[in-house]
Design an enzyme around this catalytic site. Structure first.
Site, PDB file in Angstrom:
ATOM      1  N   VAL A   1       1.057  -1.255  -0.485  1.00 22.84           N
ATOM      2  CA  VAL A   1      -0.091   0.258  -0.081  1.00 22.84           C
ATOM      3  C   VAL A   1       0.756   1.683   0.364  1.00 22.84           C
ATOM      4  CG1 VAL A   1      -1.704   1.189   1.339  1.00 22.84           C
ATOM      5  CG2 VAL A   1      -1.757  -1.318   1.164  1.00 22.84           C
TER       6      VAL A   1
ATOM      7  N   ASP B   1       7.065 -10.370   6.815  1.00 21.31           N
ATOM      8  CA  ASP B   1       7.361  -9.812   7.724  1.00 21.31           C
ATOM      9  C   ASP B   1       7.801  -9.420   8.879  1.00 21.31           C
ATOM     10  OD1 ASP B   1       9.724  -9.738   5.939  1.00 21.31           O
ATOM     11  OD2 ASP B   1       8.736  -8.486   4.394  1.00 21.31           O
TER      12      ASP B   1
ATOM     13  N   TYR C   1      -1.764  -8.751  10.207  1.00 19.35           N
ATOM     14  CA  TYR C   1      -2.601 -10.127   9.364  1.00 19.35           C
ATOM     15  C   TYR C   1      -2.965 -10.697  10.540  1.00 19.35           C
ATOM     16  CZ  TYR C   1      -0.219  -8.934   4.794  1.00 19.35           C
ATOM     17  OH  TYR C   1       0.486  -8.633   4.005  1.00 19.35           O
TER      18      TYR C   1
END
Lengths: 175, 175
Positions: free
Chosen positions: A114, A148, A155
């Site tokens: 993004v 990462d 997430y």
């Protein structure tokens, strides 16, 4: 850029019925604080300007990759998702994600990005929701990714679990 | 089963030149202690008897999956690798692995299985070496997998690293 040609050469009222790979999400629905008048739209169209994509990846500091290989990767991804800011008849690529898959059981999400100007507005979440909706509509049951360290918590809020039942993500490096 | 028809209907001396997706590894080279006379062979041929594959997966206790979806997954995998025991003109499927990929950067290995009768003989390692060789020959730079806890050490010996630089394997579960 056939998709956008179609989109902008037809009136707003008919365009959505003519383009099947396009989905609009209002700034509010996407949870963004963009000024009114802007729209955030999502697409699975693969006819992406590779230079515009490279610019987006540059903006987040990713290492450049050969465009020939990026083109091939896009062609052979199961899903390619893009996020656009639309203002009047201008559009700007502000997000990207793709997934590989066996078209049956597993999908793996790669290259989620993004643009920094649009981060912290809920748009990453909106993009991921779009990706997950698309994968679920294809009956993919196992959606995976490699996160990462600084995005593991992001997430998690999306419903991803790290190392479920001790399953370890592993990368191969030649000896 | 076109591949095996070709293989067994021609003499041994010409078959290898006629079948391009076939590779032989002697029992010794594969590090196995199989009785002499057996050969271990590898193939990327996708024309697999799905019932024979199901039998192999049953043998290691995997949950059964709809054959229609298994067929689709095999069709849409980037690489399908099988391992066979060949004795005289009999062949038996003793190992399987497959990988999804974007054909450019990433590959993810799934469904690695070796029949229990052939485990602890170095054949899992031989199968993985074959898979890695094939992926490397396609210029895939990033080879990944998700390892169950009891095979993490096995993959470590093959050069796989868990959570490199803190990268976490994550699985999505609907809320």
């Amino acid at each position: 850029m056939g998709f956008w040609k179609t989109w902008f050469s037809t009136s707003d009222s008919t365009a959505t019925t003519k383009t099947t790979s396009f989905e609009e999400m209002s700034a509010e629905a996407a949870g963004t604080s963009s000024p009114s008048g802007d729209r955030i739209v999502f697409s699975t169209e693969r006819d992406i300007d590779l230079y515009e994509l490279e610019e987006l990846c540059d903006a987040v500091g990713w290492s450049r990759r050969p465009l020939r290989k990026v083109k091939k990767a896009i062609e052979h991804s199961f899903l390619v998702a893009t996020m656009w800011q639309v203002r009047g008849n201008q559009r700007r690529l502000i997000g990207f994600a793709r997934a590989t898959s066996d078209h049956a059981f597993n999908a793996t999400i790669w290259d989620v990005v993004v643009h920094p100007d649009f981060q912290s507005k809920g748009l990453g979440k909106a993009l991921m929701k779009y990706v997950l909706k698309k994968l679920r509509s294809e009956e993919i049951s196992n959606v995976t990714l490699f996160a990462d360290p600084h995005v593991v918590d992001f997430y998690r809020t999306m419903g991803f679990v790290a190392d479920p039942e001790g399953i370890k993500g592993m990368f191969w490096y030649p000896h």
